[in-house]
Design an enzyme around this catalytic site. Structure first.
Site, PDB file in Angstrom:
ATOM      1  N   HIS A  75       0.832  -1.217   0.000  1.00  0.00           N
ATOM      2  CA  HIS A  75       0.000   0.000   0.000  1.00  0.00           C
ATOM      3  C   HIS A  75       0.865   1.265   0.000  1.00  0.00           C
ATOM      4  O   HIS A  75       0.420   2.302   0.488  1.00  0.00           O
ATOM      5  CB  HIS A  75      -0.940   0.042   1.201  1.00  0.00           C
ATOM      6  CG  HIS A  75      -1.778  -1.180   1.382  1.00  0.00           C
ATOM      7  ND1 HIS A  75      -3.086  -1.262   0.988  1.00  0.00           N
ATOM      8  CD2 HIS A  75      -1.486  -2.394   1.906  1.00  0.00           C
ATOM      9  CE1 HIS A  75      -3.577  -2.456   1.279  1.00  0.00           C
ATOM     10  NE2 HIS A  75      -2.625  -3.173   1.836  1.00  0.00           N
ATOM     11  N   SER A 126      15.522  20.237 -18.328  1.00  0.00           N
ATOM     12  CA  SER A 126      14.339  21.046 -18.596  1.00  0.00           C
ATOM     13  C   SER A 126      14.749  22.275 -19.381  1.00  0.00           C
ATOM     14  O   SER A 126      15.827  22.824 -19.166  1.00  0.00           O
ATOM     15  CB  SER A 126      13.698  21.457 -17.275  1.00  0.00           C
ATOM     16  OG  SER A 126      12.935  22.633 -17.427  1.00  0.00           O
ATOM     17  N   LYS A 174      17.057  20.779 -13.349  1.00  0.00           N
ATOM     18  CA  LYS A 174      16.332  19.540 -13.494  1.00  0.00           C
ATOM     19  C   LYS A 174      17.149  18.391 -14.073  1.00  0.00           C
ATOM     20  O   LYS A 174      17.850  18.558 -15.056  1.00  0.00           O
ATOM     21  CB  LYS A 174      15.111  19.780 -14.391  1.00  0.00           C
ATOM     22  CG  LYS A 174      13.881  20.268 -13.635  1.00  0.00           C
ATOM     23  CD  LYS A 174      13.557  19.355 -12.455  1.00  0.00           C
ATOM     24  CE  LYS A 174      12.092  19.378 -12.103  1.00  0.00           C
ATOM     25  NZ  LYS A 174      11.274  18.586 -12.948  1.00  0.00           N
ATOM     26  N   GLU A 184      10.108   7.143 -17.216  1.00  0.00           N
ATOM     27  CA  GLU A 184       8.741   7.604 -17.470  1.00  0.00           C
ATOM     28  C   GLU A 184       8.245   7.131 -18.836  1.00  0.00           C
ATOM     29  O   GLU A 184       7.094   6.753 -18.994  1.00  0.00           O
ATOM     30  CB  GLU A 184       8.669   9.135 -17.406  1.00  0.00           C
ATOM     31  CG  GLU A 184       8.933   9.709 -16.026  1.00  0.00           C
ATOM     32  CD  GLU A 184       9.149  11.219 -16.089  1.00  0.00           C
ATOM     33  OE1 GLU A 184       8.179  11.964 -15.976  1.00  0.00           O
ATOM     34  OE2 GLU A 184      10.328  11.651 -16.276  1.00  0.00           O
ATOM     35  N   GLN A 193      -5.302  -7.411 -42.320  1.00  0.00           N
ATOM     36  CA  GLN A 193      -4.047  -6.778 -42.729  1.00  0.00           C
ATOM     37  C   GLN A 193      -3.552  -5.824 -41.651  1.00  0.00           C
ATOM     38  O   GLN A 193      -2.354  -5.572 -41.535  1.00  0.00           O
ATOM     39  CB  GLN A 193      -4.279  -6.019 -44.035  1.00  0.00           C
ATOM     40  CG  GLN A 193      -3.114  -5.150 -44.474  1.00  0.00           C
ATOM     41  CD  GLN A 193      -3.329  -4.586 -45.864  1.00  0.00           C
ATOM     42  OE1 GLN A 193      -3.439  -5.323 -46.827  1.00  0.00           O
ATOM     43  NE2 GLN A 193      -3.436  -3.271 -45.959  1.00  0.00           N
ATOM     44  N   LYS A 240      -0.508  -6.132 -38.558  1.00  0.00           N
ATOM     45  CA  LYS A 240       0.944  -5.955 -38.552  1.00  0.00           C
ATOM     46  C   LYS A 240       1.429  -4.699 -37.813  1.00  0.00           C
ATOM     47  O   LYS A 240       2.357  -4.804 -37.006  1.00  0.00           O
ATOM     48  CB  LYS A 240       1.479  -6.036 -39.983  1.00  0.00           C
ATOM     49  CG  LYS A 240       1.708  -7.508 -40.384  1.00  0.00           C
ATOM     50  CD  LYS A 240       1.919  -7.731 -41.842  1.00  0.00           C
ATOM     51  CE  LYS A 240       0.655  -7.654 -42.648  1.00  0.00           C
ATOM     52  NZ  LYS A 240      -0.424  -8.596 -42.251  1.00  0.00           N
TER      53      LYS A 240
END
Lengths: 444, 444, 444, 444
Positions: free
Chosen positions: C155, C276, C282, C289, C321, C324
């Site tokens: 949890h 970023s 960043k 992700e 078809q 694919k």
């Protein structure tokens, strides 16, 4: 088992009856079937197809069984194929032969579309109300903690400080969009299909506008074949529920994260957490996990309906009976999710101490320093690069920006001055974001 | 590979660059990225963040590369991370350092939302146009064959006769609803996200209303965090495309059925059918099968987007980059499907002889006989039962209704008279269905 | 555009050709189409349908174009309908009229099934290899950090301490299951369809067992109609990819969480993170992700294939078809995801200091104390309740278990002694879990 | 509402209890929970954790409540959180305090996985049995009509004649593959998770191999964290059900088509068709439409489970409780669909007259004529083209092949002789297809 064709023919087998019946799930349409039937017989009377006296008797009977239903006194003692035959049976039990006239100029094809539309209109309006209530609770949570600033995230990495209330307001925006979308969808719900009959209309002289008005429909379906084969309104609502569920899953994900021991930002009330059968200390956010998990139901229901309609030849096919379980399921799931999430928010607490620890991260102000340089005429890209270098410098030296000297700053970029130290706090950072929609925007 | 942070740090590996780049699919956003950038720098100038001269130079450069793009003269000679860095590079190539100021008060987070919204607005409007064209072709097909009556079906069983044009009009209704739904969805597309920046807004003094006006947006996003993490507008369009694709699959299913040797109602032009490599006689409706099959793409794209957004914490996460392939795919699939279906309809022929054979089935008039009895005062249920008995009688005697004597009719129901023989033809049947939306309704 | 039927008829329109062609995506089947064709003509020769000389000429030509393909020297200068007609054209270009005999006792219906099966067998075996490599990397990561203990979660709440390697081994188990499932699926891939022809088999005297042996198939399809209409093997692989992608999404979710500033357990190498455009500090885990986000592709592809096969009448329909693009997409997505995740793990670091802070939580040992009581004869439920009370006591007193006196312990439960203090550390906790599969199990 | 932690704390609210409970749907696991619990306490006894006497008392109690359940005498008079607490309560009611020892070295996390696996093993084996029965019925239908030849279809266009039994055998192949796939999936179901406890295993000295043997498991889970967080076995079964449902949808589509007035090939028994409330003549194949429509449920359930597992951090999360409704729903849907389809087939009739009309189409023999030419040494492609020309010639002259003169044949291709007239009948056509798997293959 009863058949609907001529006498003397074989009956439907019990297994087939059980397989094809919808009564085990469509009884929830009972009040809508009655409402629709009352409007229908009033129209039949107005058009001279039944007498005023017949209409009175039938209306009375319908209202009586609806009363029984509403008061919980309705007793269902036999198996029915569907809610329509149940309603028909109950009225016939009360008034006898005159009930045989109800199903004139009407087929179950247009009738079930009517019932489902009435159900949708009713329940979606309730969901809209629940969502508005939830938004009020979230807004109050923000207002009650309006001074709290938290790190805002992108990529689940510290980005920039934002007001907690700004973060919460982003939830409100999502739900507002859900409401807007539901309202638009209701326009395509609120169209009267009754009078389309089986597929071709009827040779009887009916008045569909009368029924539409009685039942509060905005307009009347224009093609009888389309009317009995259209389930777009169901799919559109299921899609709206799926998107809303996705929103709820994101909100829950946030709170579950914030509730980890490592974040520790929120305190969930003991009345909304649950324990473990083995681990005595556990207080788990099951309520939120279940809202998140039930997103699966909502997506699955949407896929179910899209699948069943795919490639169906015109017009009505019995496959379409399977529209109701996913519809009812999604409506109820959203309704309960929104409600129980409201309960969680109404009892939520925030741990300011833990949040403050998260805000100690100076990188949260890197963008503010870059914009500081822009205000001094530096191009944003140069500013971005300079602050990037600043971050590397600080990291390599295992120090912090606030401990740097003027000389060190100047070496990194000549326009950096000691006044950038004023930028290194959350209150300043959020206050600066005055742009419309920004976290520092004045709201009234 | 380039990094976006300070100097002296490791570079991103080639494999990571390839994995994270979106340039292989987002180049389609090129013109929208340029349009958005022009509005952005004009705003920066208006707000005093760049000079008038800088704005002129940049606007000119942007327009120049857009011209190159539109005329097919744009040459991309290197790899880019995304369309934004490509546009930035091209402008910088033209104007040098001043280009470093473009990305002020803007993040790729709000920029990509802007680009995508501009793309959606543009392409969905085109789809609406295509659908209107298709509806015109279908309407013309109906008008050109306005005397043709066909058996209408429910459960793929003969139900009641309907005009072919009535059947075709049910397709038009479906597509009209798609258009309506797209128009509603566009309201939620046409909101300006730019100015939300990375997540929190900006400390620079920008004017979002100016940009919104320049770009023709109805309104401006109200919460910066929501603005960069919202992909509802994509999902809503994917849902609209899925529903539209479902409609197309149903239309194709009908025509494929009608094209079987057993039905033989339609004649597809040789230019729209394809052959077999082994069976020399084959003329297959591949065009229609592919439209039907591509419903799968549309459903799959919707599921993809719902899946990727599920449970994402706020705000922007890189997962969301994956919104574009399904969006582009659904938009293009619908666009082409609608167009090629128009071609098929514009060349379709009907085999009146074969259709007539299908209409010989007297059971198609059973409901008309029941309503005949209702007009004589018989309750519908008794009428239904009587006609049911009539059908059983005819079948058991291996005869047809039209061969019955007055006595036989009377035995089945006293109100049945020889004038029901007049009901046993398609023209009468459809003419009787004058109810609003019915197949015999007078249209002007 | 070429037609496949008699002369003198209309040609297929360009729009229809573009709509129905598959060459834009099925060229990846080139080598498999050639391999299959070689086995086919060798069989035709063995059965006396073509001469030994013809076989030699054709085999040589096939091998020559395959060489060109493998060496990158193949030039495609015109548009083809599909990979089969491209291969046919290239061979015909080389050998002239004899090439007209290749497509004997073969239809594109069984040929495409053959090509796809060969493709699946090949690529899925590659995926299995990649997964085994990833597992080795993960195992090495665990071994390199075998002393690290972390809080295990249920949890997303602290549950019990586990070895980091135990946590990582759970990933290996998931991937082992994927491999097992793929291997089972391959059994249903590895069945020869060729020789089923269009639908009914052939009147020519062919030898399917010969072809099966040449191409390494385990068995031969037993019903020609099923063989050309079966795409189960594609769906089963797409389902395997979807489950595998789900596993990868869970692994990425863990690392993304551990990479937050609040957890801070892992250090991702600079070469696998991205920056970023606005926020200079960043370093985002975009790689992870995107793996997580691409789960959406895998689910969507599965839904696409299920959708397109739903309700198709037997046997081959052109809808098929469209199998694919989703097949190729899922195979490639899994392949790349597994590979790039291996890169991330091979460079991952762990922050022991931050992990230690997470382990300070005494509640992690609550279950150990309950089992301590069980060993003393207390029923588990009473033990669970007692430790529950202990946790409440400590919390209310704002103290910790390690600070309690003997008296306090005894008041909570008479069997609690000061030796429980020995339980309050991660090393003891994991060491005690010697049950098979438990975190303290001796592994050799 | 009861809590699972220390005394004196707040109770869970009623709304939260209702939201989180699973008893409303997991009661179906009752017998499996009891079975698993008996094996568990026997192991606890064997390992000296409970006494022989305690084991006897508990085993007796478990068997007693299982008897009550099986005989329908079990009365549930209160609300429970889940099936586990219900079972625990019932045993405790019988034996008092000793029941407090049951839940030793066990968590609901491993217990629910055990119960679900036992349920899956049991019900999937039943489905396999049902599918085998259905295959026997289909095979009998083929055998009973072994002389019937029908047009085989590709693209829903006449392709080549095939035996009806050959067509039906293709259904059997599909179902055989389902059975095979289910059997492979069962290998991953039949693994014992019990003993993994909450997440880390246990410090108590348990014997998992003993439990595995008692319960008939093939093997034992190797990693406690994986064991409690794995739901692959559920997803794999849902995928198997989805594929099986797709097969059923195709079978139903065929029969629905064959049941149209235009085909008229089959006669459905009156006991398996249903009527219309408005159209007295209707006999609709609702049974088949509902099987087809319920494909949607099966796809939706699969999507639900994939969605809910996506991106979940390790290990158990409450979201996973939502695995049961889709699992139960898919299992039951397949079980009933297979059974009711068997009923339809067992009563199906064929209209030889109508089938004969469909076979009059000479184009069905076009491929046979092409292969006739191949046998005379013509390359297949030239043969294909020649027959194509033949078809065009006949169509343009509005004649039929059988009416052509020798001269006309020769003009089309010199190798065409009058003996091709022998090919123009279904018996010859099917007899020629002796290739393995072909429709004329000798079966023993």
């Amino acid at each position: 088992m009863k058949t609907l064709w001529g006498e003397g023919e074989k009956k439907v087998s019990k297994q087939v009856f059980d397989w094809t019946q919808s009564f085990s799930f469509d009884f929830v349409l009972f009040p809508y079937d009655v409402m629709g039937s009352i409007a229908h017989i009033q129209m039949l009377c107005k058009c001279g197809i039944i007498t005023k006296k017949e209409e009175k008797i039938l209306t009375l009977a319908f209202k009586s069984i609806l009363n029984d239903y509403n008061s919980g006194n309705l007793k269902i003692i036999k198996e029915f194929e569907d809610v329509h035959s149940c309603v028909q049976f109950l009225v016939e039990e009360k008034v006898g032969n005159v009930a045989k006239k109800i199903h004139t100029a009407r087929s179950r094809n247009d009738q079930i579309s009517l019932d489902t539309r009435l159900y949708c209109r009713d329940t979606v309006n309730k969901i809209i109300n629940s969502m508005e209530k939830l938004n009020n609770i979230i807004a109050k949570t923000g207002a009650d903690n309006k001074d709290i600033i938290i790190p805002g995230y992108t990529h689940l990495q510290h980005a920039q400080p934002v007001f907690l209330s700004h973060h919460l307001n982003s939830y409100i925006e999502m739900l507002e969009r859900d409401i807007w979308r539901f309202k638009d969808a209701l326009k395509r719900v609120n169209i009267l299909p009754l009078g389309s009959c089986a597929i071709a209309g009827t040779s009887l002289n009916i008045d569909r506008a009368f029924v539409a008005k009685k039942l509060g429909f905005d307009s009347i379906s224009k093609n009888s074949m389309d009317a009995v084969s259209d389930r777009d309104f169901v799919i559109e609502l299921l899609s709206g529920c799926a998107i809303a569920g996705m929103h709820l899953s994101r909100i829950c994900e946030d709170i579950i994260l914030w509730n980890t021991q490592e974040f520790g930002w929120v305190v969930l009330d003991d009345s909304v957490v649950t324990g473990s059968s083995m681990m005595p200390h556990k207080k788990n956010p099951d309520v939120l996990e279940l809202i998140r998990g039930k997103t699966g139901i909502l997506y699955g229901n949407l896929v179910q309906m899209l699948t069943l309609m795919k490639g169906l030849p015109m017009t009505y096919n019995r496959d379409m009976q399977e529209d109701k379980p996913p519809l009812f399921s999604s409506i109820q799931t959203i309704e309960k999710s929104v409600s129980v999430l409201g309960l969680v928010f109404s009892l939520i607490g925030f741990n300011r101490e833990k949040i403050k620890q998260s805000l100690l991260d100076e990188e949260l102000y890197a963008t503010d320093i870059a914009e500081y340089l822009v205000k001094k005429g530096v191009s944003f890209r140069d500013a971005h690069r300079a602050v990037g270098n600043l971050m590397v410098y600080v990291k390599n030296k295992e120090t912090s920006v606030s401990k740097l000297s003027k000389e060190e700053l100047k070496k990194i970029h000549p326009e950096l001055n000691m006044d950038i130290m004023n930028l290194l706090n959350p209150q300043t950072s959020v206050a600066l974001k005055k742009s419309f929609g920004g976290t520092g925007q004045k709201m009234d």
